[in-house]
Enzyme design. Structure first.
Site, PDB file in Angstrom:
ATOM      1  N   ASP A  54     -17.692  18.247  24.948  1.00 37.25           N
ATOM      2  CA  ASP A  54     -17.159  17.461  26.064  1.00 37.25           C
ATOM      3  C   ASP A  54     -18.276  16.673  26.724  1.00 37.25           C
ATOM      4  O   ASP A  54     -19.340  17.225  27.050  1.00 37.25           O
ATOM      5  CB  ASP A  54     -16.516  18.373  27.110  1.00 37.25           C
ATOM      6  CG  ASP A  54     -16.094  17.591  28.342  1.00 37.25           C
ATOM      7  OD1 ASP A  54     -15.114  16.815  28.240  1.00 37.25           O
ATOM      8  OD2 ASP A  54     -16.757  17.719  29.390  1.00 37.25           O
ATOM      9  N   TYR A  59     -22.248  11.611  33.197  1.00 38.48           N
ATOM     10  CA  TYR A  59     -23.337  12.541  32.946  1.00 38.48           C
ATOM     11  C   TYR A  59     -24.595  11.791  32.513  1.00 38.48           C
ATOM     12  O   TYR A  59     -24.706  11.330  31.376  1.00 38.48           O
ATOM     13  CB  TYR A  59     -22.952  13.562  31.874  1.00 38.48           C
ATOM     14  CG  TYR A  59     -21.708  14.379  32.177  1.00 38.48           C
ATOM     15  CD1 TYR A  59     -21.236  14.525  33.481  1.00 38.48           C
ATOM     16  CD2 TYR A  59     -21.008  15.002  31.158  1.00 38.48           C
ATOM     17  CE1 TYR A  59     -20.104  15.271  33.751  1.00 38.48           C
ATOM     18  CE2 TYR A  59     -19.870  15.763  31.420  1.00 38.48           C
ATOM     19  CZ  TYR A  59     -19.420  15.886  32.720  1.00 38.48           C
ATOM     20  OH  TYR A  59     -18.285  16.619  32.978  1.00 38.48           O
ATOM     21  N   LYS A  85     -14.406  10.849  29.294  1.00 41.77           N
ATOM     22  CA  LYS A  85     -13.663  10.617  30.531  1.00 41.77           C
ATOM     23  C   LYS A  85     -13.643   9.142  30.893  1.00 41.77           C
ATOM     24  O   LYS A  85     -14.477   8.361  30.419  1.00 41.77           O
ATOM     25  CB  LYS A  85     -14.282  11.462  31.654  1.00 41.77           C
ATOM     26  CG  LYS A  85     -14.335  12.947  31.255  1.00 41.77           C
ATOM     27  CD  LYS A  85     -14.949  13.831  32.297  1.00 41.77           C
ATOM     28  CE  LYS A  85     -15.003  15.263  31.779  1.00 41.77           C
ATOM     29  NZ  LYS A  85     -16.078  15.480  30.788  1.00 41.77           N
ATOM     30  N   GLY A 234     -17.051  25.328  34.661  1.00 41.08           N
ATOM     31  CA  GLY A 234     -17.503  25.992  35.881  1.00 41.08           C
ATOM     32  C   GLY A 234     -16.950  27.389  36.028  1.00 41.08           C
ATOM     33  O   GLY A 234     -16.691  27.854  37.146  1.00 41.08           O
TER      34      GLY A 234
END
Length: 338
Positions: A54, A59, A85, A234
């Site tokens: 991913d 990023y 994304k 997370g």
């Protein structure tokens, strides 16, 4: 479960590994990782059987996608699943004019939010260029949550449900991508998006964990009903479920409050009784839910990656999970590993 175990990705024909390689760290979040370390982690994950990766334009201002490209472009494209994304556009600029925080020594692009139809199509094409790959399998609308957008969130959400969604639905209809979804920090935003539009999947950061199971009330049942996959990122709640309740432990990117420290200490006591590492319990709990095919984690070193993969495969007795439920440390209706 083994990190390399393949699992069906919701209602799609994709299959992903239970452990997903998250690439925020190779985008140099908070501190720099050199090219050699980045490549070594990709190679080690691949050799361990990981086949879901991913990334995102955000990023490292594109650095993560560039490093993902360098590591994967010569692999057989049918052997792995890749998600990225939309919602931000990158534009070249002089390095000394860019505020990179929280990224360090990132790629020389500025970032701007754009949830329009045209902006989404542009973001998709730009990501394909940076990745140097013929396709992206999964696209998430990125950061349309209250955590990121604050008081603007309602209007941003509306723009995304109109502009972004229309573009992603077209890409899916034309088989340019196989799944479309939303990637945010709040399950409530995912839930509302699923009620309003025909999404295949979600990337939920930190809101379904060993510490938090409110998503079981409405969101995860609707995902099961609609066949929507939920990738959990997370899963350590930004730190404390990996480090334990030690001084300086982080929860939601800030020092953990006293009540969280106390709850984690109680979970650790049960872990000690059954000889279960706390992070192993955190990892394996998340993917026990039938709507959650994969746990997405980023690491900074090969050693950290090796440790995460080992935790994913660590044996945990069924009695451990029952003990957590008996002590009120885990919801009674929470699915647990078999």
């Amino acid at each position: 479960m083994k990190p390399s175990d393949m699992r069906k990705f919701g209602r799609t024909d994709l299959k992903v590994t239970g452990f997903a390689f998250g690439t925020a760290p190779v985008g140099n979040i908070f501190r720099e990782i050199d090219d050699q370390t980045s490549r070594a982690m990709f190679d080690h994950a691949w050799d361990a059987g990981v086949r879901y990766f991913d990334t995102a334009p955000m990023y490292g201002h594109g650095l993560s996608e560039l490093r993902t490209s360098e590591a994967l472009r010569w692999r057989n494209r049918d052997d792995f699943v890749l998600s990225s994304k939309v919602g931000r556009l990158l534009r070249p600029a002089r390095r000394d004019s860019i505020d990179f925080a929280p990224w360090v020594n990132a790629a020389p692009f500025t970032m701007e939010f754009d949830y329009s139809y045209d902006g989404t199509m542009r973001a998709f094409e730009d990501s394909l260029q940076r990745l140097a790959l013929e396709r992206i399998d999964i696209l998430f609308i990125h950061d349309i949550d209250v955590y990121t957008r604050g008081s603007e969130q309602p209007e941003v959400f509306r723009q995304a449900m109109d502009g972004c969604y229309k573009a992603l639905a077209r890409l899916r209809d034309e088989k340019m991508v196989k799944a479309i979804g939303v990637g945010v920090n709040e399950w409530q935003v995912c839930h509302e998006a699923l009620k309003q539009r025909d999404f295949d999947c979600f990337l939920l950061a930190g809101r379904y964990t060993l510490l938090e199971q409110d998503a079981l009330d409405e969101f995860l049942p609707l995902c099961e009903e609609r066949g929507a996959a939920v990738v959990v990122g997370g899963g350590f709640n930004s730190g404390i479920l990996a480090t334990g309740a030690k001084p300086g432990a982080k929860y939601n990117y800030a020092p953990a409050p006293a009540e969280i420290m106390d709850r984690v200490a109680k979970i650790e006591a049960v872990c000690a009784e059954y000889d279960v590492p706390l992070p192993a319990a955190a990892l394996q709990f998340v993917v026990a839910h039938p709507a959650v095919p994969s746990f997405c984690a980023g690491t900074r070193t090969v050693r950290q990656l090796e440790q995460n993969l080992a935790w994913m495969d660590h044996p945990i007795p069924a009695e451990f999970w029952q003990a957590l439920k008996d002590k009120g440390l885990l919801r009674g209706d929470a699915p647990v590993p078999a």
